[in-house]
Design an enzyme around this catalytic site. Structure first.
Site, short mmCIF file in Angstrom:
data_model
loop_
_atom_site.label_atom_id
_atom_site.label_comp_id
_atom_site.label_asym_id
_atom_site.label_seq_id
_atom_site.Cartn_x
_atom_site.Cartn_y
_atom_site.Cartn_z
N GLU A 180 14.20 -6.34 -16.52
CA GLU A 180 14.18 -6.67 -15.10
C GLU A 180 15.51 -7.28 -14.69
O GLU A 180 15.94 -8.27 -15.29
CB GLU A 180 13.03 -7.64 -14.83
CG GLU A 180 11.66 -7.01 -15.10
CD GLU A 180 10.56 -8.03 -15.36
OE1 GLU A 180 10.82 -9.24 -15.25
OE2 GLU A 180 9.44 -7.60 -15.68
N LEU A 214 8.95 -3.90 -12.31
CA LEU A 214 8.69 -5.29 -12.73
C LEU A 214 7.37 -5.35 -13.49
O LEU A 214 6.32 -5.67 -12.92
CB LEU A 214 8.65 -6.15 -11.46
CG LEU A 214 9.14 -7.58 -11.58
CD1 LEU A 214 9.33 -8.18 -10.20
CD2 LEU A 214 8.21 -8.43 -12.40
N ALA A 215 7.41 -5.02 -14.75
CA ALA A 215 6.17 -4.92 -15.53
C ALA A 215 6.52 -5.03 -17.02
O ALA A 215 7.07 -4.11 -17.60
CB ALA A 215 5.48 -3.58 -15.24
N GLU A 216 6.18 -6.17 -17.59
CA GLU A 216 6.66 -6.46 -18.95
C GLU A 216 5.95 -5.63 -20.01
O GLU A 216 6.55 -5.24 -21.01
CB GLU A 216 6.49 -7.96 -19.26
CG GLU A 216 7.37 -8.87 -18.41
CD GLU A 216 6.85 -9.06 -16.99
OE1 GLU A 216 5.67 -8.71 -16.73
OE2 GLU A 216 7.61 -9.55 -16.14
N GLN A 248 12.47 -11.59 -19.04
CA GLN A 248 13.31 -12.45 -18.21
C GLN A 248 13.20 -13.93 -18.59
O GLN A 248 14.19 -14.65 -18.64
CB GLN A 248 12.96 -12.25 -16.74
CG GLN A 248 14.02 -12.72 -15.81
CD GLN A 248 13.89 -12.06 -14.45
OE1 GLN A 248 12.98 -12.37 -13.68
NE2 GLN A 248 14.78 -11.13 -14.16
N PHE A 249 11.98 -14.36 -18.87
CA PHE A 249 11.75 -15.73 -19.34
C PHE A 249 10.63 -15.69 -20.37
O PHE A 249 9.75 -14.80 -20.32
CB PHE A 249 11.32 -16.65 -18.18
CG PHE A 249 12.46 -17.09 -17.30
CD1 PHE A 249 13.17 -18.26 -17.57
CD2 PHE A 249 12.81 -16.34 -16.19
CE1 PHE A 249 14.22 -18.65 -16.74
CE2 PHE A 249 13.85 -16.74 -15.36
CZ PHE A 249 14.56 -17.90 -15.64
N ASP A 250 10.65 -16.70 -21.25
CA ASP A 250 9.62 -16.86 -22.27
C ASP A 250 8.20 -16.59 -21.78
O ASP A 250 7.49 -15.74 -22.31
CB ASP A 250 9.70 -18.29 -22.86
CG ASP A 250 10.14 -19.31 -21.81
OD1 ASP A 250 9.44 -19.47 -20.80
OD2 ASP A 250 11.22 -19.92 -21.99
N PRO A 268 2.59 -10.81 -20.48
CA PRO A 268 1.93 -9.51 -20.23
C PRO A 268 2.26 -8.44 -21.28
O PRO A 268 1.55 -7.46 -21.41
CB PRO A 268 2.48 -9.10 -18.85
CG PRO A 268 2.87 -10.37 -18.21
CD PRO A 268 3.38 -11.24 -19.34
N HIS A 323 8.96 -21.25 -17.15
CA HIS A 323 10.35 -20.90 -17.44
C HIS A 323 10.90 -21.66 -18.65
O HIS A 323 12.10 -21.61 -18.91
CB HIS A 323 11.25 -21.21 -16.23
CG HIS A 323 10.99 -20.33 -15.05
ND1 HIS A 323 9.85 -20.42 -14.30
CD2 HIS A 323 11.74 -19.34 -14.48
CE1 HIS A 323 9.90 -19.53 -13.32
NE2 HIS A 323 11.03 -18.86 -13.41
#
Lengths: 358, 394
Positions: free
Chosen positions: A45, A74-76, A98-100, A105, A145
């Protein structure tokens, strides 16, 4: 245990060394790997045009094109699942979460498939892919975050877990992760992104690529055995740490030295594979240990380290092993995080409790 | 090396616009399924007149040639025999579990026969017959259901992923395989299979969305057999049909009679052709029925009436195809004898193999976790080796 060729000190003697950020080392590691191998691609992302919210992928799309570094929906779970399919079909994807806490997901994909496919297929399908995760706190981040999520992944067989603590390791270990035939979850301490060391990245590139070509040993010293490194020698106590806590451990060791206590600091570098030999060696040398990690302590990597010391090094111990970890709470809000994170004072308090009078 | 192949290399939606205008219809008319499901064979096996098959401009499906139809029939007969043999082996305790596709064999066979050798298939746990129809040795497939190992065949050799037990997770892997191929300029098509219940999972959405955004040739093939174990379709979706979901992603959807071998093969073939030619995904929903319980551990009398099962027997895909091919003069007694002989051979090989205990090495459980075992796994392997040696001595 890692060889001395991967010690952070190696680069500092190079002639072209200059102040280099952790972020730049990661960025260069990816672009060097992409330059060398057409199957390496980077996605996630905001990693394309923007260069990532932390700018770790800055310039890769411009340099290598949208087919090699690109933004996804936008879909982990989609990112991890698609990466796995690409790895099945000849690519070496490097994906960014993007973040821990935004990686959760993707956990089903990572746990049920990425980690297990090699075993499920009797080794016929290997997944050479890297899942980069910025992790940890200390940056004033809001909820979701700042998690230290390494234990979730470390508990899942089939994944390798790397976490560099120096600029040099950021480069070398990411190169080795990308070259690994096994999936690697690469935890980047986000509080280190803008720290600088005097490093010559082109010398590191030569060092890495020459080691990768000329030696069967893992080029960044992790491989199948784990790559723990003693980053400060000492004789009285061992501080065992990794990732964002190594710098805290080093500061605590410096403070302890003023009180006349010689602390050795072990940087694990990889949680999986776990370097039992290095752990046993330092505990045999000092007889005392404190495990330092940001993650909440209950059922954690720190718990595992204490258990391994107890099982393997009991007779070397002069006192119980202590842990200095985050509290067992959801990560606190920015103004309160300093009370949660392991601090030099808290490590020194733990040091005082190590039955020195015996 | 730079690459601009994907994504964003073409204008968003241009494939759909170009394809629909080539048929002289609007993008919406192209993406929405035809007014009725595509069906070529009546329940009694007679050929339905072309104007009643449900086709319309942009939704036209040529009947496959006779050779392909006969090959499909052969695979149907073998597939049915495999399903029934395995069902019996479960009852005899020779297999740990077997999710049977009895009643869904037309979908199974169509999935395999619509693909080329370089294409990929991503099956679920109920798609044994599809993997066999694509050429996997039945004994290799049964390795997992016998409880020997999770996947018994080589996914790379057959270009068939390990049958997925979690629902729809494999659809994303299918998108990745197609994307990798596209980046290299290969025209590989990937068939991604799932059931009706699986369309409720988040990964179904993510996979269709990724496939459409990256414009990769994946055919999503949903076998709608009416139930997710016990829960009927009405509890999974309020959409007019599962095929209608396609337009929300910017792809074409179609619904087909999944018990009509001719229509299944025709629609799948065209979907694969379009996906390959235009580098875009499609969604095909096949209406079918699981004639047996979910697995041997399930009791389907708790959630469906036997009348319903009886009604579906009247639409049995194998019987329909047999009648059709016999009427068409493609299937005669000689062919029937040859085909049933082959099915019996496959069943006999299965029986023999499943009544023989395989030699297994328990130490293998450590061997594939990583490309090289860690120190911890070497220690644990040595521990188990020691236990085994002592057991043997004792």
């Amino acid at each position: 245990m890692a060889t001395t060729t991967t010690m952070p000190a190696a680069a500092e003697t190079a002639t072209a060394a200059k102040p280099t950020t952790f972020a730049a080392a990661l960025n260069t590691a990816m672009s060097d790997a992409m330059e060398r191998e057409a199957s390496v691609c980077v996605f996630g992302e905001d990693v394309g045009t923007l260069g990532g919210v932390f700018r770790i992928t800055d310039g890769l799309t411009q340099r290598f094109g949208k087919g090699r570094c690109f933004d996804t929906p936008l879909a982990e779970s989609g990112i991890a699942g698609m990466a796995m399919g690409m790895a099945m079909n000849g690519m070496r994807p490097v994906i960014e979460m993007q973040f821990d806490a935004f990686a959760y997901p993707a956990l089903e994909q990572i746990f049920s498939h990425v980690a297990k496919t090699a075993n499920r297929s009797r080794g016929r399908v290997r997944l050479p892919m890297v899942i980069r995760i910025p992790y940890g706190g200390g940056v004033g981040g809001v909820e979701h975050h700042c998690d230290s999520s390494e234990a979730y992944y470390a508990h899942t067989p089939g994944l390798k877990i790397y976490t560099p603590a120096t600029v040099t390791d950021a480069y070398l270990m990411l190169r080795e992760a990308i070259d690994s035939p096994d999936p690697v979850v690469f935890f980047e301490p986000k509080k280190l992104y803008w720290t600088k060391e005097s490093v010559d990245l082109s010398a590191l590139r030569t060092q890495y690529e020459s080691a990768a070509e000329n030696s069967s040993a893992p080029a960044a010293g992790v491989g199948a055995e784990g790559g723990a490194v003693v980053v400060r020698e000492g004789t009285d106590v061992s501080f065992i740490s990794y990732g964002p806590s190594v710098s805290t451990a080093l500061k605590a060791a410096a403070a302890a030295a003023e009180d006349g206590i010689s602390a050795e600091v072990l940087d694990l570098r990889s949680i999986v594979p776990f370097d039992d030999a290095a752990l046993a060696a330092t505990v045999a040398k000092t007889g005392r240990a404190i495990v330092i990690a940001e993650a909440q302590g209950f059922v954690s990597v720190a718990s595992e380290i204490v258990a391994r010391i107890q099982e393997r090094s009991f007779h070397s111990l002069s006192s119980p092993v202590k842990r200095v970890t985050g509290f067992d709470i959801p990560y606190p809000s920015p103004k309160l995080e300093e009370h949660h994170l392991p601090s030099v004072d808290r490590i020194l308090d733990a040091l005082d409790e190590l039955q020195w009078e015996d | 090396m730079t690459s601009d192949t994907a994504p964003g290399a073409t204008e968003q939606g241009s494939h759909i616009r170009d394809t629909s205008s080539s048929f002289g219809i609007t993008p919406e008319q192209y993406m929405l399924p035809a007014a009725q499901q595509i069906r070529m064979l009546a329940p009694d096996g007679r050929l339905i007149p072309e104007e009643e098959q449900g086709t319309s401009p942009g939704h036209e499906y040529p009947i496959p040639e006779d050779d392909a139809l006969l090959a499909a029939y052969e695979a149907l007969v073998v597939g049915r025999r495999v399903n029934d043999q395995n069902y019996a082996l479960v009852r005899q305790g020779r297999l740990a579990v077997y999710p049977s596709s009895h009643g869904q064999e037309a979908c199974q066979v169509g999935a395999a026969l619509a693909l080329g050798d370089a294409d990929w298939m991503f099956p679920t746990y109920r798609d044994t017959v599809a993997t066999i129809s694509r050429g996997v040795d039945p004994l290799e497939v049964m390795v997992s259901f016998r409880g020997d190992w999770h996947c018994g065949y080589d996914p790379l050799q057959y270009k068939i992923s390990a049958m997925s037990t979690p629902l729809t997770t494999q659809l994303l892997h299918a998108v990745g395989v197609a994307h990798a191929a596209k980046l290299r300029g290969e025209d590989t098509v990937v068939l991604a299979m799932c059931g009706d219940g699986a369309t409720s999972e988040g990964d179904f959405h993510e996979a269709l969305n990724f496939a459409a955004v990256f414009e990769v040739p994946v055919v999503f093939f949903v076998q709608n057999n009416g139930y997710a174990i016990s829960v009927p379709l009405s509890h999974q979706t309020a959409a007019p049909s599962l095929a209608h979901k396609a337009i929300g992603y910017g792809m074409a959807g179609e619904q087909v009679d999944g018990n009509d071998m001719v229509a299944v093969l025709a629609t799948l073939r065209r979907a694969v052709d379009l996906a390959r030619k235009n580098s875009m995904p499609l969604l095909l929903e096949a209406i079918t029925y699981r004639m047996q319980a979910h697995t041997n551990a399930d009791d389907d009398s708790r959630y469906r009436e036997s009348d319903e099962v009886e009604q579906w027997k009247q639409r049995d895909p194998l019987q329909r195809m047999r009648t059709f091919l016999t009427d068409r003069g493609v299937l005669d007694e000689n062919a029937e004898t040859r085909i049933s002989g082959k099915a019996e051979e496959v069943a006999a090989a299965l029986r023999l193999a499943m009544t023989t205990e395989p030699a297994m090495d328990p130490l293998e459980i450590f061997d594939h976790v990583y490309s090289a075992p860690t120190a911890q796994l070497r220690e644990q392997r040595a521990q188990l080796a020691d236990e085994l040696a002592r057991n043997q001595e004792g």
